[in-house]
Each structure stands twice: as structure tokens, then as C-alpha cells.
Scaffold this motif. Structure first.
Motif, PDB file in Angstrom:
ATOM      1  N   GLY A 284     -11.303 -27.719 -43.298  1.00 31.95           N
ATOM      2  CA  GLY A 284     -11.962 -27.331 -44.549  1.00 31.95           C
ATOM      3  C   GLY A 284     -12.149 -28.462 -45.545  1.00 31.95           C
ATOM      4  O   GLY A 284     -12.128 -28.215 -46.743  1.00 31.95           O
ATOM      5  N   ASN A 285     -12.337 -29.693 -45.089  1.00 32.58           N
ATOM      6  CA  ASN A 285     -12.607 -30.825 -45.987  1.00 32.58           C
ATOM      7  C   ASN A 285     -11.517 -31.002 -47.050  1.00 32.58           C
ATOM      8  O   ASN A 285     -11.805 -31.370 -48.183  1.00 32.58           O
ATOM      9  N   GLN A 286     -10.278 -30.714 -46.690  1.00 30.76           N
ATOM     10  CA  GLN A 286      -9.178 -30.820 -47.656  1.00 30.76           C
ATOM     11  C   GLN A 286      -8.126 -31.821 -47.201  1.00 30.76           C
ATOM     12  O   GLN A 286      -6.952 -31.686 -47.549  1.00 30.76           O
ATOM     13  N   SER A 287      -8.540 -32.759 -46.376  1.00 30.41           N
ATOM     14  CA  SER A 287      -7.653 -33.792 -45.864  1.00 30.41           C
ATOM     15  C   SER A 287      -6.507 -33.165 -45.060  1.00 30.41           C
ATOM     16  O   SER A 287      -6.620 -32.036 -44.577  1.00 30.41           O
ATOM     17  N   LEU A 288      -5.437 -33.920 -44.928  1.00 33.59           N
ATOM     18  CA  LEU A 288      -4.276 -33.442 -44.169  1.00 33.59           C
ATOM     19  C   LEU A 288      -3.468 -32.502 -45.054  1.00 33.59           C
ATOM     20  O   LEU A 288      -2.940 -32.932 -46.081  1.00 33.59           O
ATOM     21  N   ALA A 289      -3.420 -31.240 -44.677  1.00 30.00           N
ATOM     22  CA  ALA A 289      -2.740 -30.235 -45.506  1.00 30.00           C
ATOM     23  C   ALA A 289      -1.463 -29.774 -44.821  1.00 30.00           C
ATOM     24  O   ALA A 289      -1.401 -29.684 -43.592  1.00 30.00           O
ATOM     25  N   LEU A 290      -0.458 -29.492 -45.638  1.00 32.50           N
ATOM     26  CA  LEU A 290       0.770 -28.884 -45.139  1.00 32.50           C
ATOM     27  C   LEU A 290       0.792 -27.426 -45.577  1.00 32.50           C
ATOM     28  O   LEU A 290       0.311 -27.090 -46.657  1.00 32.50           O
ATOM     29  N   SER A 291       1.350 -26.575 -44.752  1.00 28.52           N
ATOM     30  CA  SER A 291       1.462 -25.169 -45.167  1.00 28.52           C
ATOM     31  C   SER A 291       2.777 -24.594 -44.669  1.00 28.52           C
ATOM     32  O   SER A 291       3.414 -25.134 -43.757  1.00 28.52           O
ATOM     33  N   ASP A 292       3.157 -23.487 -45.305  1.00 34.66           N
ATOM     34  CA  ASP A 292       4.418 -22.821 -45.000  1.00 34.66           C
ATOM     35  C   ASP A 292       5.564 -23.834 -44.951  1.00 34.66           C
ATOM     36  O   ASP A 292       6.319 -23.910 -43.977  1.00 34.66           O
ATOM     37  N   VAL A 293       5.678 -24.602 -46.014  1.00 35.49           N
ATOM     38  CA  VAL A 293       6.684 -25.670 -46.071  1.00 35.49           C
ATOM     39  C   VAL A 293       8.020 -25.075 -46.517  1.00 35.49           C
ATOM     40  O   VAL A 293       8.134 -24.528 -47.619  1.00 35.49           O
ATOM     41  N   THR A 294       9.018 -25.163 -45.651  1.00 37.21           N
ATOM     42  CA  THR A 294      10.346 -24.660 -46.013  1.00 37.21           C
ATOM     43  C   THR A 294      11.341 -25.806 -46.013  1.00 37.21           C
ATOM     44  O   THR A 294      11.238 -26.747 -45.216  1.00 37.21           O
ATOM     45  N   PHE A 295      12.304 -25.735 -46.932  1.00 38.34           N
ATOM     46  CA  PHE A 295      13.416 -26.676 -46.963  1.00 38.34           C
ATOM     47  C   PHE A 295      14.691 -25.849 -46.922  1.00 38.34           C
ATOM     48  O   PHE A 295      14.878 -24.953 -47.746  1.00 38.34           O
ATOM     49  N   ASP A 296      15.501 -26.133 -45.976  1.00 37.77           N
ATOM     50  CA  ASP A 296      16.747 -25.383 -45.787  1.00 37.77           C
ATOM     51  C   ASP A 296      16.445 -23.884 -45.675  1.00 37.77           C
ATOM     52  O   ASP A 296      17.068 -23.052 -46.336  1.00 37.77           O
ATOM     53  N   ARG A 297      15.413 -23.574 -44.902  1.00 36.51           N
ATOM     54  CA  ARG A 297      15.020 -22.208 -44.530  1.00 36.51           C
ATOM     55  C   ARG A 297      14.457 -21.378 -45.691  1.00 36.51           C
ATOM     56  O   ARG A 297      14.379 -20.171 -45.602  1.00 36.51           O
ATOM     57  N   GLU A 298      14.090 -22.040 -46.784  1.00 37.40           N
ATOM     58  CA  GLU A 298      13.475 -21.277 -47.878  1.00 37.40           C
ATOM     59  C   GLU A 298      12.131 -21.904 -48.241  1.00 37.40           C
ATOM     60  O   GLU A 298      12.027 -23.134 -48.376  1.00 37.40           O
ATOM     61  N   LEU A 299      11.120 -21.051 -48.426  1.00 36.75           N
ATOM     62  CA  LEU A 299       9.765 -21.553 -48.701  1.00 36.75           C
ATOM     63  C   LEU A 299       9.733 -22.264 -50.048  1.00 36.75           C
ATOM     64  O   LEU A 299      10.232 -21.746 -51.043  1.00 36.75           O
ATOM     65  N   ILE A 300       9.101 -23.441 -50.051  1.00 36.23           N
ATOM     66  CA  ILE A 300       8.878 -24.100 -51.350  1.00 36.23           C
ATOM     67  C   ILE A 300       7.388 -24.264 -51.644  1.00 36.23           C
ATOM     68  O   ILE A 300       6.998 -24.298 -52.810  1.00 36.23           O
ATOM     69  N   LEU A 301       6.565 -24.390 -50.621  1.00 39.47           N
ATOM     70  CA  LEU A 301       5.123 -24.521 -50.824  1.00 39.47           C
ATOM     71  C   LEU A 301       4.423 -23.676 -49.779  1.00 39.47           C
ATOM     72  O   LEU A 301       4.699 -23.814 -48.580  1.00 39.47           O
ATOM     73  N   SER A 302       3.503 -22.822 -50.221  1.00 38.99           N
ATOM     74  CA  SER A 302       2.745 -22.095 -49.197  1.00 38.99           C
ATOM     75  C   SER A 302       1.645 -22.989 -48.628  1.00 38.99           C
ATOM     76  O   SER A 302       1.283 -22.878 -47.469  1.00 38.99           O
ATOM     77  N   LYS A 303       1.126 -23.922 -49.476  1.00 40.70           N
ATOM     78  CA  LYS A 303       0.145 -24.880 -48.954  1.00 40.70           C
ATOM     79  C   LYS A 303       0.062 -26.064 -49.905  1.00 40.70           C
ATOM     80  O   LYS A 303       0.220 -25.897 -51.122  1.00 40.70           O
ATOM     81  N   ALA A 304      -0.188 -27.236 -49.357  1.00 39.47           N
ATOM     82  CA  ALA A 304      -0.391 -28.438 -50.166  1.00 39.47           C
ATOM     83  C   ALA A 304      -1.529 -29.227 -49.526  1.00 39.47           C
ATOM     84  O   ALA A 304      -1.481 -29.533 -48.338  1.00 39.47           O
TER      85      ALA A 304
END
Lengths: 265, 324
Positions: free
Chosen positions: B42-62
Motif C-alpha cells: 500500500g505505498n507505506q514503506s516497510l510497515a510493522l503490525s501487531d507489535v507485542t513486547f513481552d506478550r502485550e500489544l504496543i502498536l497495532s501498526k507502524a
């Protein structure tokens, strides 16, 4: 000062000015805070880790200044396939009479991608209203640029079935496509001002947005889809020649708005 | 999110017949306490999604939907050629709106893949790099996410190359969809030295509605997004700059005028950059952002002086730090 009949016009002008200024001020809504328990916030800004960069050995990018470890993360990868211009979906979109009318005689295919369920242009809800087979994965957004009408055209397709032609925001320009880039380079290379000088140089293309200018002879593509083409030694990022290309016209020579040697720093 | 995309593309493959080519454009990574999906879509460069740290979500998408670029005037304001639109008042080239798509990617130098993952140890701290190398016009762009074992994420844009031999600025717009703890009850706060105590502690102010804001380095202005129930959150700290740059740069008048924009999350607004090369971020409708999923836009301003030439790499980006 006591208000008098003579000061009334001044008072009116002042109050109208204040009202006008308030009306023109940027609208910023501010709700009261919700009545949640106020949990304490961190007392101090955290200390962050040090991360510095150095040139990678081949100069190809910056890398963290530290030891590279061989430990690789656990990875799973998925292959996503591109929907090309000659795919049945895009072909079907281009044949639809509404789309043909919107595209006019001169246009370029930009790209096609599966639309997300709440895509701004092609939401899956469109399928439900048109009683078409609604599976979340079936909506495809096909994007063109019509040079005949100087407008982007987005077509929502349900597989090979036409769904809609959504309205496009005024300032939206889709990204440059492979074919547009190739065409812009071809046209730029034909320009007599740089034709002999750019042989052996690598051409690059970037979508630009020319400003409006007062004099008609100086309106170098304003309102059109215009590409800035540069010619440089491969990999240098240092342009030697340039051309400003507008692909609107069918005649190649009419499409190069400017061309020449890039002025030195 | 990735599974939906894969389903979409399997469907496409069925209706298209033979795939055009087959390169991994998305994946899942598990490293130290981190788990996330990545994708180039989607022309949004390299995106991260469903990012969890220590098993808890911190970002749904970046993601990075756009890098706007503005060149300086070739003619100064006092030159008659720049008056009343007579001449090329704002320069021969640009402005640009660079949107990184898969078609722009080249193998990452020294890595080989179009999306590169590497681990590093810096001062005893382990870092994971996930990055993509793009060519748009004369620009060489390396957009990467650096994640540390201690709970930091550094979105970084590296850039080199000149479209014109003129000083210019790149303005990367990172879009961060939070939804901390996966509960949709984010609170967004801004900290400024010396700001009155509104009940959240000295210096803290809670955003109630959508807002645009700018940095204030002397007053250490920074932002904190947290879940209203468990208090877990993420700091958004303006970058200190990667040398030779000293910080994340300054907004550019009339072109990219803010550093931070907070919006209520709407999935339909995640459709890439719709505001053109000259436009700035919209979606400012005065909607409430209290205890909602919020979208946090961070804009850096990378100055590139023409005198530096095309070979020097420059890098900018903020710091995200998990707070538990």
C-alpha cells in the motif's frame, strides 16, 4: 470612555472585527477530560539506550556502531503476488464502459492491490450493497491516471466484475508507475537539448508538483502530472542533466517542458 | 493483518493465474521479547503490525506513508524573478511526495535481501534491525526499524542523493497506530517542563481531542501514550539526531509545519498519503481521543545541504520506549 452615538460606528466595527477574527481562527474543539481515575504518570523522562551509526563497509548505508551478531530472529515469510496490468482483473476494469469514459483516450495503469475491508475508496461494504458475492478478500482497487482528463481514476473490482468508481480527493496523486517512468525517460532522452549528453548515464524519475505561475508561458505543468527526470552516473545520486516531462500530450516533443545541464552546487 | 493480506493475495493468484513473481513481501518475526509482522504494502514503506513486547500489544501498526521533500528557492525573495509568480520562485524541482512501494526496493547493500534483518550489540544492548532500501528518483532511502531488547523502537530514515543541486528538506511522516494492550482505551499525554499540574503530575497535560503539536526541546516536550487501565504505555521522544545531525529538525513554514499529530484511529484513514506534495496531514475533525485507539503521527525534518554533496548519508527518527 462613555459610549455615545458618535462612537457607535467604531464599536460596531470593532465587534464585527472581533467576530470575524474568531470565525476565521482555526477551529479547535476541546472536550472536558473524561472522569477516569487519574493514575500517576512517570515522574521522569526515561533514559534511552545509545544507538550510533557508522558507514557500512561498502558505503551502502549507515549501520549501528557495534558488533554484528549472527543470531537471526525466528522468521516466517509469505509470498504476495503482484496484480499486473495484463491480469484478467485489470483487463476487465479497463473494458468497462464507465471506466473507459472516465479514462479517455490517454491513460496509464498505475497499480492494483487487494483492498482492505475498510479501504477509503473500495470498502468491502460496497459489495454488500450491490448484493455481490461478499468475501473480505475479493475487492481489488485498480488505479489509473487519465492524462486525457488530468485525473487519477480508481476502480473497485470484485474479481472481474466492476463495482464502482469512487470520488478522488482533490490533491491526491497516485505514485509513479513503471510504465510512466519508462515513458518519461524515453521522452526525455529524445529532447534535442540533452539527447547527445545523456548517453551512458542512468536515468531516474520522480513525480513532482509544479507550482502555479502567473505567465502562461511559464506554467511548466501546473495542474498536470509531471515527472522530474535526472541523468547521473549509476548509483551516484548526483544528477548531471535533467528534464521536466509532462506526459499529457501525444506528441513527444511537446511533453518536455524543460531540459538542460543541472547547475553546479 | 498479515493473514488477511495473504488470503487476499491467494485469491488474487487464483483469479490471475500464474503469479508474476514470488518474493516474500511480508513475514513474522520473533526476537527476544518482541513479536511482530512486517509487510511492504500500500505505498507505506516497510510497515510493522501487531507489535507485542513481552506478550502485550504496543502498536497495532507502524508505517511511513510519505516522505515529503521541499527544495529551497533558486531565486531569493528580493530577486524580481521570484515576484508575483513571474519566475521559478520555489525552485525548478519538487516538491516531491515519496511513497515507498515494493517496486522501489533494491537488495539492501551488505545484506542481499530486499527486506534486511540483522542483529547488533551496541554497548552491551542487543538490537534488531529490520529495513528496506528504496530508490526513488536520485534518492537512496533506507527505512528501518531498530528494536532493542530493553523495549525501544527506533524508526529511522536514512537518505542520500540530490534531485537538484539545491538545499532541501525531507519530511518523513511516520504513522503509529497504538491500541496499547489491545483494548482500545489509549490515553495520550504531553509533557512540558514547567507546565502546570492538572492532576496528572507536574508538566503533564492530557489530550482530549485531535491535535497538532510541535516539539519544544528546551522544555523537553515529549509524549506518552498508555492504556487507561493497566497504565502500560509507550513514550514518544523526539530524536536526538544521528550525527552529523543534532536533532529531528525543525518544521518548514508553509510546507510541513508540525512535529506531532494525534488522531482518533479510523481504519479507512489508513489508505496511504492522500494530501499531495504540497498538502499537510488532514483528518483533523476535533474528534475525541480519550480512551480510544489513537493514531500518532510523528514528522521529522531532515535537512540536506547541497554543499554536503550526494554521497553523505543522513538519518533522523524518534525514539519509542515501552514503559511498564
Amino acid at each position: 470612555m462613555k459610549p455615545t452615538v458618535r462612537s457607535l460606528p467604531g464599536v460596531l466595527v470593532l465587534s464585527m472585527s472581533i467576530t470575524g477574527l474568531l470565525a476565521c481562527a482555526p477551529f479547535e474543539r476541546k472536550d472536558p477530560e473524561t472522569s477516569v481515575t487519574k493514575q500517576a504518570l512517570p515522574a521522569q523522562i526515561p533514559v534511552v539506550s545509545k544507538l550510533e551509526f557508522v558507514q557500512s563497509p561498502n558505503g551502502g548505508r549507515l549501520i549501528p556502531k557495534g558488533d554484528t551478531t549472527v543470531v537471526q530472529p525466528k522468521m516466517q515469510m509469505a509470498v504476495l503476488d503482484e496484480i499486473l496490468e495484463d491480469s484478467p482483473i485489470v483487463q476487465a476494469a479497463g473494458r468497462h464502459p464507465h471506466v473507459r469514459e472516465k479514462l479517455g483516450g490517454r491513460y496509464f495503469f498505475i497499480d492494483a492491490e487487494p483492498a482492505k475491508s475498510k479501504d477509503q475508496f473500495c470498502p468491502v461494504s460496497l459489495l454488500r450493497t450491490s448484493a455481490q458475492a461478499a468475501t473480505p478478500s475479493s475487492m481489488i482497487r485498480v488505479t489509473y491516471y487519465s492524462y486525457s482528463h488530468s485525473l487519477p481514476v480508481i476502480v473497485c473490482m470484485n474479481a472481474q466484475e466492476f463495482v464502482s468508481l469512487p470520488a478522488i480527493p482533490k490533491d491526491y496523486q497516485p505514485p509513479e508507475s513503471d510504465r510512466e517512468e519508462a515513458e518519461a525517460i524515453r521522452v526525455a532522452q529524445l529532447d534535442a537539448r540533452i539527447q547527445d549528453k545523456v548517453k551512458g548515464l542512468k536515468a531516474h524519475v520522480i513525480l513532482t508538483d509544479p507550482e502555479w505561475r502567473l505567465w502562461w508561458w511559464n506554467r511548466e505543468g501546473h495542474g498536470h502530472r509531471v515527472f522530474y527526470v535526472t541523468f547521473s552516473q549509476p548509483g551516484s545520486g548526483d544528477p548531471e542533466y535533467y528534464a521536466v516531462v509532462d506526459l499529457t500530450d501525444e506528441i513527444d516533443t511537446a511533453n518536455v517542458l524543460q531540459a538542460g545541464a543541472e547547475p553546479k552546487r | 493483518m498479515r493473514s488477511v493480506l495473504i488470503a487476499c493475495c491467494l485469491f488474487c493468484a487464483m483469479v490471475m493465474g500464474t503469479p508474476a513473481f514470488a518474493e516474500p513481501r511480508s513475514g513474522t518475526i520473533t526476537w527476544e521479547k518482541w513479536t511482530f509482522d512486517w509487510e511492504v504494502y500500500g505505498n507505506q514503506s516497510l510497515a510493522l503490525s501487531d507489535v507485542t513486547f513481552d506478550r502485550e500489544l504496543i502498536l497495532s501498526k507502524a508505517s511511513l506513508p510519505v516522505i515529503k521533500v521541499k527544495y529551497e528557492r533558486e531565486w531569493p525573495w528580493y530577486h524580481p524573478y521570484s515576484w508575483f509568480g513571474i519566475g521559478r520562485s520555489t525552485g525548478r524541482c519538487g516538491p516531491f511526495q515519496d511513497r515507498i512501494a515494493w517496486r522501489h526496493l533494491e537488495p539492501v547493500p551488505g545484506c542481499g535481501d530486499k527486506v534486511c534483518t540483522r542483529s547488533y550489540t551496541v554497548d552491551g544492548v542487543k538490537w534488531l534491525e529490520v529495513g528496506a532500501y528504496a530508490r526513488i528518483g536520485e534518492y537512496h532511502l533506507y527505512h528501518a526499524w531498530y528494536l532493542s531488547e530493553l523495549g525501544e523502537i527506533r524508526p529511522v530514515l536514512q537518505s542520500r542523493g540530490l534531485s537538484c543541486q539545491t538545499t532541501h528538506q525531507h519530511h518523513p511522516y511516520w504513522r503509529l497506530d497504538f491500541g496499547i494492550a489491545g483494548e482500545g482505551r489509549d490515553q495520550v499525554f504531553v509533557y512540558t517542563d514547567g507546565a502546570p499540574n492538572e492532576g496528572w503530575g507536574p508538566g503533564w497535560h492530557k489530550y482530549t481531542n485531535e491535535v497538532n503539536a510541535v516539539k519544544d526541546p528546551p522544555k523537553h516536550r515529549s509524549w506518552f501514550v498508555r492504556d487507561s487501565q493497566n497504565g502500560h504505555g509507550v513514550w514518544v521522544l523526539p530524536g536526538d539526531g544521528y550525527p552529523p545531525l543534532m536533532n529531528d529538525g525543525e518544521p518548514q513554514s508553509g510546507f510541513s509545519t508540525r512535529d506531532v499529530s494525534v488522531r482518533r484511529y479510523h481504519e479507512e484513514e489508513d489508505t496511504g498519503w492522500l494530501f499531495g506534495a504540497r498538502g499537510d496531514l488532514g483528518y483533523l475533525n476535533g474528534e475525541g481521543v480519550q480512551e480510544e485507539v489513537t493514531t500518532f503521527w510523528y514528522t521529522a525534518h531532515l535537512p540536506h545541504h547541497a554543499a554536503m554533496g550526494p554521497a553523505a548519508w543522513l538519518a533522523v527518527g524518534p525514539v519509542l520506549k515501552v514503559q511498564r
